[in-house]
Design an enzyme around this catalytic site. Structure first.
Site, PDB file in Angstrom:
ATOM      1  N   GLY A 172      38.794  94.412  58.752  1.00  0.00           N
ATOM      2  CA  GLY A 172      39.630  94.738  57.594  1.00  0.00           C
ATOM      3  C   GLY A 172      39.145  94.059  56.331  1.00  0.00           C
ATOM      4  O   GLY A 172      39.051  94.680  55.263  1.00  0.00           O
TER       5      GLY A 172
ATOM      6  N   CYS B 237      35.734  92.338  66.240  1.00  0.00           N
ATOM      7  CA  CYS B 237      35.203  93.612  66.739  1.00  0.00           C
ATOM      8  C   CYS B 237      33.702  93.518  66.992  1.00  0.00           C
ATOM      9  O   CYS B 237      33.210  93.858  68.064  1.00  0.00           O
ATOM     10  CB  CYS B 237      35.516  94.711  65.729  1.00  0.00           C
ATOM     11  SG  CYS B 237      34.879  96.305  66.214  1.00  0.00           S
TER      12      CYS B 237
ATOM     13  N   CYS C 221      35.209  95.001  70.291  1.00  0.00           N
ATOM     14  CA  CYS C 221      34.808  96.385  70.563  1.00  0.00           C
ATOM     15  C   CYS C 221      33.323  96.561  70.903  1.00  0.00           C
ATOM     16  O   CYS C 221      32.975  97.224  71.882  1.00  0.00           O
ATOM     17  CB  CYS C 221      35.088  97.288  69.368  1.00  0.00           C
ATOM     18  SG  CYS C 221      36.320  96.704  68.202  1.00  0.00           S
TER      19      CYS C 221
ATOM     20  N   LYS D 168      31.955  94.593  74.032  1.00  0.00           N
ATOM     21  CA  LYS D 168      32.709  95.162  75.159  1.00  0.00           C
ATOM     22  C   LYS D 168      32.138  96.525  75.556  1.00  0.00           C
ATOM     23  O   LYS D 168      31.863  96.792  76.720  1.00  0.00           O
ATOM     24  CB  LYS D 168      34.182  95.259  74.738  1.00  0.00           C
ATOM     25  CG  LYS D 168      35.163  95.785  75.733  1.00  0.00           C
ATOM     26  CD  LYS D 168      35.407  97.262  75.700  1.00  0.00           C
ATOM     27  CE  LYS D 168      35.755  97.919  74.426  1.00  0.00           C
ATOM     28  NZ  LYS D 168      37.137  97.894  74.012  1.00  0.00           N
TER      29      LYS D 168
ATOM     30  N   TYR E 297      45.090  96.787  77.370  1.00  0.00           N
ATOM     31  CA  TYR E 297      43.826  97.509  77.484  1.00  0.00           C
ATOM     32  C   TYR E 297      42.636  96.578  77.652  1.00  0.00           C
ATOM     33  O   TYR E 297      41.681  96.898  78.369  1.00  0.00           O
ATOM     34  CB  TYR E 297      43.644  98.497  76.327  1.00  0.00           C
ATOM     35  CG  TYR E 297      43.182  97.908  75.003  1.00  0.00           C
ATOM     36  CD1 TYR E 297      41.828  97.827  74.707  1.00  0.00           C
ATOM     37  CD2 TYR E 297      44.079  97.446  74.052  1.00  0.00           C
ATOM     38  CE1 TYR E 297      41.395  97.305  73.490  1.00  0.00           C
ATOM     39  CE2 TYR E 297      43.668  96.935  72.842  1.00  0.00           C
ATOM     40  CZ  TYR E 297      42.319  96.862  72.565  1.00  0.00           C
ATOM     41  OH  TYR E 297      41.897  96.342  71.379  1.00  0.00           O
TER      42      TYR E 297
ATOM     43  N   GLU F 139      40.023  96.906  80.728  1.00  0.00           N
ATOM     44  CA  GLU F 139      38.605  97.155  80.462  1.00  0.00           C
ATOM     45  C   GLU F 139      37.723  96.100  81.127  1.00  0.00           C
ATOM     46  O   GLU F 139      36.690  96.427  81.719  1.00  0.00           O
ATOM     47  CB  GLU F 139      38.360  97.162  78.949  1.00  0.00           C
ATOM     48  CG  GLU F 139      38.958  98.388  78.284  1.00  0.00           C
ATOM     49  CD  GLU F 139      38.796  98.402  76.769  1.00  0.00           C
ATOM     50  OE1 GLU F 139      38.809  99.492  76.197  1.00  0.00           O
ATOM     51  OE2 GLU F 139      38.667  97.322  76.155  1.00  0.00           O
TER      52      GLU F 139
ATOM     53  N   THR G  87      40.454  98.121  65.298  1.00  0.00           N
ATOM     54  CA  THR G  87      39.534  98.056  64.165  1.00  0.00           C
ATOM     55  C   THR G  87      39.741  99.169  63.137  1.00  0.00           C
ATOM     56  O   THR G  87      39.837  98.893  61.943  1.00  0.00           O
ATOM     57  CB  THR G  87      38.081  98.035  64.689  1.00  0.00           C
ATOM     58  OG1 THR G  87      37.817  96.689  65.069  1.00  0.00           O
ATOM     59  CG2 THR G  87      37.075  98.466  63.663  1.00  0.00           C
TER      60      THR G  87
ATOM     61  N   HIS H 229      31.792 126.050  77.105  1.00  0.00           N
ATOM     62  CA  HIS H 229      31.686 126.136  78.553  1.00  0.00           C
ATOM     63  C   HIS H 229      30.285 125.777  79.021  1.00  0.00           C
ATOM     64  O   HIS H 229      29.324 126.184  78.388  1.00  0.00           O
ATOM     65  CB  HIS H 229      32.012 127.574  78.988  1.00  0.00           C
ATOM     66  CG  HIS H 229      32.071 127.723  80.472  1.00  0.00           C
ATOM     67  ND1 HIS H 229      33.113 127.219  81.224  1.00  0.00           N
ATOM     68  CD2 HIS H 229      31.203 128.295  81.329  1.00  0.00           C
ATOM     69  CE1 HIS H 229      32.880 127.498  82.497  1.00  0.00           C
ATOM     70  NE2 HIS H 229      31.736 128.141  82.581  1.00  0.00           N
TER      71      HIS H 229
ATOM     72  N   GLU I 272      36.994 121.865  77.396  1.00  0.00           N
ATOM     73  CA  GLU I 272      37.514 123.228  77.223  1.00  0.00           C
ATOM     74  C   GLU I 272      38.886 123.403  77.877  1.00  0.00           C
ATOM     75  O   GLU I 272      39.639 124.305  77.524  1.00  0.00           O
ATOM     76  CB  GLU I 272      36.529 124.279  77.741  1.00  0.00           C
ATOM     77  CG  GLU I 272      36.360 124.301  79.240  1.00  0.00           C
ATOM     78  CD  GLU I 272      35.377 125.380  79.719  1.00  0.00           C
ATOM     79  OE1 GLU I 272      35.420 126.505  79.199  1.00  0.00           O
ATOM     80  OE2 GLU I 272      34.567 125.071  80.622  1.00  0.00           O
TER      81      GLU I 272
HETATM   82  P1  FAD Z   1      39.006  90.129  62.756  1.00  0.00           P
HETATM   83  O1  FAD Z   1      38.000  91.182  62.985  1.00  0.00           O
HETATM   84  O2  FAD Z   1      39.390  89.297  63.910  1.00  0.00           O
HETATM   85  O3  FAD Z   1      38.439  89.205  61.594  1.00  0.00           O
HETATM   86  C1  FAD Z   1      39.081  88.035  61.192  1.00  0.00           C
HETATM   87  C2  FAD Z   1      38.044  87.073  60.669  1.00  0.00           C
HETATM   88  O4  FAD Z   1      38.693  86.029  59.958  1.00  0.00           O
HETATM   89  C3  FAD Z   1      37.239  86.385  61.767  1.00  0.00           C
HETATM   90  O5  FAD Z   1      35.866  86.579  61.536  1.00  0.00           O
HETATM   91  C4  FAD Z   1      37.640  84.917  61.668  1.00  0.00           C
HETATM   92  O6  FAD Z   1      36.564  84.034  61.974  1.00  0.00           O
HETATM   93  C5  FAD Z   1      38.019  84.815  60.199  1.00  0.00           C
HETATM   94  N1  FAD Z   1      38.949  83.735  59.881  1.00  0.00           N
HETATM   95  C6  FAD Z   1      40.126  83.432  60.494  1.00  0.00           C
HETATM   96  N2  FAD Z   1      40.727  82.412  59.869  1.00  0.00           N
HETATM   97  C7  FAD Z   1      39.928  82.073  58.824  1.00  0.00           C
HETATM   98  C8  FAD Z   1      40.014  81.087  57.796  1.00  0.00           C
HETATM   99  N3  FAD Z   1      41.071  80.278  57.688  1.00  0.00           N
HETATM  100  N4  FAD Z   1      39.009  81.012  56.905  1.00  0.00           N
HETATM  101  C9  FAD Z   1      37.923  81.828  56.982  1.00  0.00           C
HETATM  102  N5  FAD Z   1      37.807  82.778  57.930  1.00  0.00           N
HETATM  103  C10 FAD Z   1      38.793  82.902  58.841  1.00  0.00           C
HETATM  104  N6  FAD Z   1      39.660  97.575  68.591  1.00  0.00           N
HETATM  105  C11 FAD Z   1      39.305  98.878  68.614  1.00  0.00           C
HETATM  106  O7  FAD Z   1      39.640  99.611  67.695  1.00  0.00           O
HETATM  107  N7  FAD Z   1      38.575  99.398  69.650  1.00  0.00           N
HETATM  108  C12 FAD Z   1      38.166  98.631  70.685  1.00  0.00           C
HETATM  109  O8  FAD Z   1      37.493  99.123  71.614  1.00  0.00           O
HETATM  110  C13 FAD Z   1      38.515  97.254  70.689  1.00  0.00           C
HETATM  111  N8  FAD Z   1      38.118  96.458  71.692  1.00  0.00           N
HETATM  112  C14 FAD Z   1      38.433  95.141  71.658  1.00  0.00           C
HETATM  113  C15 FAD Z   1      38.015  94.339  72.706  1.00  0.00           C
HETATM  114  C16 FAD Z   1      38.324  93.006  72.716  1.00  0.00           C
HETATM  115  C17 FAD Z   1      37.849  92.138  73.849  1.00  0.00           C
HETATM  116  C18 FAD Z   1      39.076  92.441  71.632  1.00  0.00           C
HETATM  117  C19 FAD Z   1      39.414  90.996  71.625  1.00  0.00           C
HETATM  118  C20 FAD Z   1      39.511  93.241  70.597  1.00  0.00           C
HETATM  119  C21 FAD Z   1      39.195  94.602  70.594  1.00  0.00           C
HETATM  120  N9  FAD Z   1      39.613  95.432  69.566  1.00  0.00           N
HETATM  121  C22 FAD Z   1      39.276  96.767  69.603  1.00  0.00           C
HETATM  122  C23 FAD Z   1      40.477  94.941  68.474  1.00  0.00           C
HETATM  123  C24 FAD Z   1      39.675  94.679  67.195  1.00  0.00           C
HETATM  124  O9  FAD Z   1      38.583  93.836  67.477  1.00  0.00           O
HETATM  125  C25 FAD Z   1      40.586  94.053  66.159  1.00  0.00           C
HETATM  126  O10 FAD Z   1      41.731  94.847  65.997  1.00  0.00           O
HETATM  127  C26 FAD Z   1      39.896  93.934  64.801  1.00  0.00           C
HETATM  128  O11 FAD Z   1      38.744  93.151  64.892  1.00  0.00           O
HETATM  129  C27 FAD Z   1      40.871  93.334  63.776  1.00  0.00           C
HETATM  130  O12 FAD Z   1      40.221  93.191  62.543  1.00  0.00           O
HETATM  131  P2  FAD Z   1      40.726  92.106  61.509  1.00  0.00           P
HETATM  132  O13 FAD Z   1      39.928  92.338  60.269  1.00  0.00           O
HETATM  133  O14 FAD Z   1      42.186  92.127  61.423  1.00  0.00           O
HETATM  134  O15 FAD Z   1      40.354  90.696  62.160  1.00  0.00           O
END
Ligand code: FAD
Length: 452
Positions: A15, A42, A47, A50, A176, A180, A309, A436, A441
């Site tokens: 995000g 992710c 993601c 995984k 999930y 997985e 994600t 097909h 389908e």
């Molecule tokens: P994140 O991607 O977690 O990013 C947050 C970032 O903030 C991190 O890099 C962290 O280090 C940083 N941070 C935290 N606190 C601080 C701070 N105080 N100062 C500086 N940096 C900081 N989603 C899917 O859509 N499909 C999937 O197949 C899927 N598989 C997944 C499998 C696993 C094992 C896991 C754990 C999650 C999976 N997800 C999947 C979920 C997906 O990874 C998350 O929903 C997504 O990454 C959320 O994005 P975000 O930006 O909210 O947070």
């Protein structure tokens, strides 16, 4: 008053990176702080790695299935360090891509843990930056519940970097991620047990899909223990000994807890600044992702809605649009979020489950379904089945739910999600020409409702 930045993003995950890049593209001066790794959960421990492991876990079956098609492969031993390290190299490549994307967009990357000093100041170590707006995009973190021996369990974070691949694995959790990982361990050759405290895993998915997947995983030899809780974990050398609430015990080489992820809000200074949180520590936001403090916004896992994600990315796009353009304010439509579970076979799903549709629309619901052996397995003889299901609101013929268990279900459901977002009716599904021979389908050839 002039600030160092128009937007200071905390967290360079799915995000945060999207919000930062798009905001900079809209002319804003943007910085993003990251404490661990570019790309967030992710890319690094979610993601991407995984899915690479899921690919890896299919090859044993593929090699077996190939025999019926005339191919005999030498079944070599599985080399875990090779898969793990190839995966890590790919993640490092992606970290570099994220850095280039941010650099290319003119976003300043600030390494370190960021803390809010006040609504307009962010501190990283000894440095303080001023900003007009702040975006909290700090994601979530896996937690292991408080039980004796919890230190002997790992979470998904560590599972991606195991020193040795276990001969036996226990996965605790029915979401999930747990399902997985059970598929990954089993596919890569570990004797795998999945423990879940509820009567059936994958809460929130269609009930028929849940039962169907349970049967498929059982056929693959995964030991499913529902209505079961772990009472304690003890370490005996490298082995782990589990006491269960049923009185049974379980010996294994690895215990992975996938029982939930907590929003990353501790130590961020949110309480000092006055940002309101929910009871799980998630940041409370309005429909445009504004927190209780006017210039502080939050998106992604940290707002504790959908931990996916593409949802975090879509929310990030809203921030860039709402803060730095004159276009109408946008929010995410949470009603039609397609998703996949990469268990084996996959689940793909979008829209309402049958139970949710009946609860909302009563008898105004028709359900169509197909349950069959995939064509590939007519030769292999593998006892694997595919399930497809459409939920339709009879009064306006709208398709309001599509669910599938089968190979590439996620790929198939993505297309149906487009049709459903556009408001497709069952009649339009029926008029669509099938491709097909495919499994997909079936979604355009279901003529008779199975239940009304
Ligand atoms: P994140 O991607 O977690 O990013 C947050 C970032 O903030 C991190 O890099 C962290 O280090 C940083 N941070 C935290 N606190 C601080 C701070 N105080 N100062 C500086 N940096 C900081 N989603 C899917 O859509 N499909 C999937 O197949 C899927 N598989 C997944 C499998 C696993 C094992 C896991 C754990 C999650 C999976 N997800 C999947 C979920 C997906 O990874 C998350 O929903 C997504 O990454 C959320 O994005 P975000 O930006 O909210 O947070």
């Amino acid at each position: 008053m002039s600030y160092d930045y128009d937007l200071f993003v905390i967290g360079a995950g799915s995000g945060g990176v999207r919000a930062a890049r798009m905001s900079a593209g809209n002319g804003a001066r943007v910085a993003v702080a990251e404490g661990t790794y570019l790309g967030g959960t992710c890319v690094n421990v979610g993601c991407v790695p995984k899915k690479l492991f899921v690919y890896g876990s299919h090859f044993a079956e593929d090699a077996e299935d190939a025999r019926a098609y005339g191919w005999d492969f030498e079944g070599g031993p599985f080399d875990w360090p090779r898969l793990r390290d190839n995966k890590t190299r790919e993640i490092e490549r992606l970290n570099g891509i994220y850095r280039n994307l941010l650099d290319g967009a003119g976003v300043d990357i600030k390494w370190g843990r960021a803390v809010l000093e006040d609504p307009h100041h962010v501190r990283i170590g000894d440095e303080i930056f001023s900003t007009a707006s702040v975006l909290i995009a700090t994601g979530s973190w896996p937690t292991v519940p408080d039980l004796p021996g919890r230190e002997h369990a790992i979470t998904s974070n560590e599972a991606f970097y195991l020193e040795r691949f276990p001969e036996r694995a226990v996965v605790v959790g029915g979401g999930y991620i747990g399902v997985e990982f059970a598929g990954i361990f089993a596919g890569l050759g570990a004797r795998t047990t999945l423990i879940y405290r509820g009567a059936m895993f994958l809460r929130g998915f269609d009930d028929e899909i849940r039962e169907f997947v349970a049967a498929e995983l059982d056929k693959k030899g995964i030991d499913l223990r529902f209505s079961t809780q772990v009472e304690s974990i003890a370490a005996h050398g490298d082995a782990r000994h589990l006491e269960l609430d049923s009185g049974a015990t379980l010996d294994t080489d690895l215990v992975l807890y996938a029982t939930g992820r907590t929003p990353n809000t501790r130590g961020l200074g949110l309480e000092t600044v006055g940002v309101a949180l929910n009871e799980r520590g998630g940041v409370l936001v309005d429909e445009f992702y504004r927190t209780s403090v006017g210039n502080v916004y939050a998106i992604g896992d940290v707002i504790d809605r959908e931990q996916l994600t593409p949802v975090a990315i879509a929310e990030g796009m809203c921030i860039a649009n709402n803060l730095f353009t004159d276009k109408p304010k946008r929010t995410v439509d949470y009603d039609l979020i397609p998703t996949a579970v990469f268990c084996q076979p996959n689940i793909g799903t979008v829209g309402l489950t049958e139970a949710a549709a009946r609860e909302r629309f009563g008898s105004d619901v028709d359900v169509f379904g197909a349950d069959f052996k995939p064509m590939k397995h007519t030769l292999t003889g593998r006892d694997e089945r595919t399930l497809m299901k459409l939920v339709v609101r009879r009064s306006d013929d709208r398709v309001i739910g599509a669910h599938m268990v089968g190979p590439e279900a996620g790929e198939i459901i993505q297309g149906l999600a487009v049709a459903m977002t556009a408001g497709a009716t069952k009649e339009q599904f029926d008029r669509t020409i099938g491709i097909h021979p495919t499994a997909a389908e079936e979604f355009v050839t279901m003529r008779q409702p199975r239940s009304r």
